[in-house]
Design an enzyme around this catalytic site. Sequence first.
Site, PDB file in Angstrom:
ATOM      1  N   LYS A   4      22.174  46.433 -11.063  1.00 51.85           N
ATOM      2  CA  LYS A   4      22.073  44.971 -11.144  1.00 51.85           C
ATOM      3  C   LYS A   4      22.540  44.436 -12.491  1.00 51.85           C
ATOM      4  O   LYS A   4      22.364  43.254 -12.787  1.00 51.85           O
ATOM      5  CB  LYS A   4      20.626  44.542 -10.905  1.00 51.85           C
ATOM      6  CG  LYS A   4      20.052  45.038  -9.572  1.00 51.85           C
ATOM      7  CD  LYS A   4      18.551  44.830  -9.513  1.00 51.85           C
ATOM      8  CE  LYS A   4      17.936  45.673  -8.415  1.00 51.85           C
ATOM      9  NZ  LYS A   4      16.470  45.698  -8.494  1.00 51.85           N
ATOM     10  N   PRO A  40      18.741  38.143  -7.268  1.00 52.68           N
ATOM     11  CA  PRO A  40      20.000  38.877  -7.147  1.00 52.68           C
ATOM     12  C   PRO A  40      19.782  40.381  -7.208  1.00 52.68           C
ATOM     13  O   PRO A  40      19.138  40.880  -8.118  1.00 52.68           O
ATOM     14  CB  PRO A  40      20.814  38.409  -8.362  1.00 52.68           C
ATOM     15  CG  PRO A  40      20.028  37.326  -8.992  1.00 52.68           C
ATOM     16  CD  PRO A  40      18.625  37.443  -8.533  1.00 52.68           C
ATOM     17  N   GLU A  41      20.267  41.076  -6.197  1.00 54.00           N
ATOM     18  CA  GLU A  41      20.288  42.531  -6.206  1.00 54.00           C
ATOM     19  C   GLU A  41      21.754  42.947  -6.255  1.00 54.00           C
ATOM     20  O   GLU A  41      22.623  42.115  -6.471  1.00 54.00           O
ATOM     21  CB  GLU A  41      19.582  43.086  -4.965  1.00 54.00           C
ATOM     22  CG  GLU A  41      18.134  42.632  -4.876  1.00 54.00           C
ATOM     23  CD  GLU A  41      17.390  43.180  -3.670  1.00 54.00           C
ATOM     24  OE1 GLU A  41      17.789  44.240  -3.167  1.00 54.00           O
ATOM     25  OE2 GLU A  41      16.429  42.540  -3.242  1.00 54.00           O
ATOM     26  N   ARG A  96       4.250  45.832  -3.994  1.00 52.21           N
ATOM     27  CA  ARG A  96       5.364  45.005  -3.573  1.00 52.21           C
ATOM     28  C   ARG A  96       5.226  44.608  -2.117  1.00 52.21           C
ATOM     29  O   ARG A  96       4.846  45.421  -1.274  1.00 52.21           O
ATOM     30  CB  ARG A  96       6.682  45.768  -3.746  1.00 52.21           C
ATOM     31  CG  ARG A  96       6.826  46.455  -5.095  1.00 52.21           C
ATOM     32  CD  ARG A  96       6.735  45.476  -6.237  1.00 52.21           C
ATOM     33  NE  ARG A  96       7.767  44.488  -6.134  1.00 52.21           N
ATOM     34  CZ  ARG A  96       9.020  44.700  -6.482  1.00 52.21           C
ATOM     35  NH1 ARG A  96       9.376  45.847  -6.975  1.00 52.21           N
ATOM     36  NH2 ARG A  96       9.898  43.751  -6.348  1.00 52.21           N
TER      37      ARG A  96
END
Length: 292
Positions: free
Chosen positions: A62, A2-3, A261
């Site tokens: 968030k 979830p962002e 990333r």
Amino acid sequence: MPELPEVESIAQALRDGKLSLLASCVQRVDVLWDGVLSGISVVDFKRRLDRAVFRSIDRHGKYLLFGLDPAGSSVKRFFLVIHLRMTGRLVMSAATDGHDRYNRLSLLLDNGTCLRFDDPRKFGRVWLVDEPSQVTANLGPDALTIGNEEFAVRLAAHQRQLKPLLLDQSFLAGIGNIYADESLFRCGLHPLTNSGDLSSSDVRRLHGAVAAVLKEAVASQGANIDGVFKAGRFIVNVYGRQGQPCPVCATVIVKTRVGQRGTHFCPNCQPAPPGRRNQGSRCLTLPTMVVT
DNA sequence: CACTCTACCTGTGCGC
DNA sequence: TGCGCACAGGTAGAGT
């Protein structure tokens, strides 16, 4: 994962949905894994939350921010803060349903439902504080609402690669790996571009791309990624699509690593930065990638 | 200040 | 079938 858009959807659903949390009273608190609590003991957490009533639901980046009034109404409002991190979910279910394997926290409510925090990977955390700022003090402005000028001012304070900068929550709160890649694709900037090399029109385009991507994703109730992550209906253009054709130019999308990333981009739409000073601006007109 | 690495976690999917 | 391992990623904190 979830962002901001997924967290915003959750906040909206819990605030305005049929099963609104607002005005419901906590009847019982079950902490099913102690590690979920940050900065408070299980005993204090339960004592403080017992009989409290949900009064407000907000979001910063968030982080979900729940305002509650304690049982004695003269006592000051306090806040339950939740970060879902990677795999966390909030589930409203019937109070009669049993706990399942990954439930870390469960709040029994007086309306016959139960708010459960579910998190297989145990990355998510919960705080109980007098003010949300005790948790969110180090966050930058919310990525959904920041204006172009403030964005430009904050950007000018750094000389950093765009990808790690967008992921830095103290710079801008709410963008994670998916929306960082999607935003950079949208404005045609390479993830390794140095923020100090951007022209003022580049900066405007970057801000516009971030705002547009996040707004579309919120309207779609989050991302929908091929067989991996399906919160909502927002269709990604580059994230997780390495080896597939770019939806704009059909060039094969590449996956690399930037700052540890996974990073996805189109080498044609997002040309590599040439050392210093970027070349002229590019403007992509994308079809609406949202399907129903 | 910018960056890199590590730790925290566990389900998934790969190669053998 | 099953084992081992790399991988996914948000954040904090330590180190370069």
